[in-house]
Design an enzyme around this catalytic site. Structure first.
Site, short mmCIF file in Angstrom:
data_model
loop_
_atom_site.label_atom_id
_atom_site.label_comp_id
_atom_site.label_asym_id
_atom_site.label_seq_id
_atom_site.Cartn_x
_atom_site.Cartn_y
_atom_site.Cartn_z
N TYR A 139 0.84 -1.20 0.00
CA TYR A 139 0.00 0.00 0.00
C TYR A 139 0.87 1.25 0.00
CZ TYR A 139 -3.76 3.15 1.62
OH TYR A 139 -4.68 4.17 1.76
N LYS A 143 1.64 4.02 -3.02
CA LYS A 143 1.37 5.44 -2.77
C LYS A 143 2.59 6.29 -3.16
CE LYS A 143 -2.80 5.62 -0.82
NZ LYS A 143 -3.93 6.38 -1.40
N VAL A 183 -11.37 3.31 15.08
CA VAL A 183 -12.46 3.98 15.79
C VAL A 183 -13.81 3.40 15.39
CG1 VAL A 183 -13.68 6.16 16.14
CG2 VAL A 183 -11.17 6.14 16.12
N ILE A 198 -7.69 -6.66 19.63
CA ILE A 198 -6.59 -5.71 19.47
C ILE A 198 -5.34 -6.47 19.09
CG2 ILE A 198 -5.08 -4.09 20.67
CD1 ILE A 198 -7.44 -3.21 22.33
N ARG A 263 1.14 -7.61 14.48
CA ARG A 263 1.36 -7.82 13.05
C ARG A 263 2.67 -7.15 12.63
NH1 ARG A 263 -4.51 -5.57 11.33
NH2 ARG A 263 -3.62 -3.83 12.50
N ASP A 266 2.74 -3.46 11.25
CA ASP A 266 2.27 -2.35 12.09
C ASP A 266 3.46 -1.55 12.61
OD1 ASP A 266 -0.50 -2.54 11.95
OD2 ASP A 266 -0.59 -4.10 13.47
#
Length: 303
Positions: A139, A143, A183, A198, A263, A266
């Site tokens: 990703y 970008k 959120v 989580i 992960r 992250d």
């Protein structure tokens, strides 16, 4: 200004459409489907087709002054599963868009990049725009490639790009599938009385930006003459555990989360330096995390 909002029926795009209309601009939306949470707006010209549909996209570009590009076919958590599809769906289609813009005499483009993935594991915090780009997921790699093509087209063909490297947006009309948007995912789980999961111990820190604030920055960027890169975020870091605590507080919930193995992709902490966007556009965030989560919870319960 007449703006074409590609992805204008999505979470961020729909709010940018609202902000453009509020600022007195004419709006055309190009998206593959209708909005999920409300009916079409009477003042908007809707064109429904896939981003890869060249003829439909070319027709949508006729008569517009600027393009707002919010389409992404992947999210960070899924992009590594099929990098080839990520490249085809996002990079190739965006380069094709630039070619079509040239053919139609459209030069201004606002592109939504990722402040959370292009920098990788940061060397300093908050992260300035000049920080080295070290993405660790497809990703973010794509970008960065799109950003490079935008500035190549600026040098070669006069395209006028402004790249917004956005932190973690949240707010009304965000999906709740669990693949993106902590959120919205937390609040939806609470509403459904489902166990919250989580990844890791909840210490991962992110910069959360309320979608109304983000939409204002997008409109200001398109209205400006600035070409270049701007970080857009709150400039404040909050951990996933902070988000959970606030979500529990505003919803009056006491359930305990389930912690899962962290992960690899992250990044431990991503907080953006937003001093440049304040200087260039005169923009700054207005809604703090607790107020934004409260607004999102009220909206979610109105559905």
């Amino acid at each position: 200004m007449k703006a074409l909002v590609i992805g204008g029926n999505g979470f961020i795009g729909s709010h940018v459409v609202d902000a453009l209309l509020l600022s007195g601009h004419k709006v055309r939306v190009f998206d593959r489907g209708a909005e999920l949470y409300r009916s079409p707006l009477v003042d908007v010209d809707y064109r429904l087709a896939d981003f890869s549909d060249v003829s439909a996209l070319a027709e949508a570009l006729v008569g517009v002054d600027s393009v707002y590009h919010f389409v992404s076919t992947t999210v960070p958590s899924t992009s590594n599963l099929d990098p080839i599809s990520d490249i085809k769906g996002n990079l190739i289609n965006t380069v094709r868009l630039l070619q079509l813009m040239l053919q139609n005499g459209v030069s201004r483009i606002v592109y939504l990049s990722s402040g959370g993935t292009v920098y990788g594991i940061p060397d300093i915090s908050p992260i300035p725009e000049k920080h080295p780009l070290k993405p660790i997921c497809s990703y973010g790699v794509v970008k960065v490639a799109i950003e490079n093509y935008l500035f190549m087209y600026q040098s070669l063909h006069g395209i006028k790009p402004v790249v917004l490297r956005v932190s973690n947006p949240y707010g009304e009309r965000q999906g709740h599938s669990g693949v993106q948007g902590v959120v919205g995912t937390f609040l939806q789980k609470i509403k459904n009385n489902e166990r919250i999961e989580i990844w890791g111990d909840g210490s991962v820190v992110r910069d959360f930006i309320y979608v109304f604030d983000l939409a204002r920055s997008c409109v200001l960027a398109g209205e400006s003459e600035y070409c270049g890169i701007l970080n857009v975020g709150s400039g404040v870091g909050n951990s996933v555990r902070d988000v959970l605590d606030i979500s529990m507080e505003v919803s009056d919930c006491t359930m305990k989360p389930m912690y899962k193995t962290g992960r690899a992709y992250d990044v431990p902490s991503v907080v953006l330096d937003v001093s440049k966007v304040r200087d260039v556009l005169g923009w700054q965030p207005r809604i703090g995390l607790k107020e934004g989560v409260t607004k999102t919870w009220i909206w979610l319960n109105s559905l």
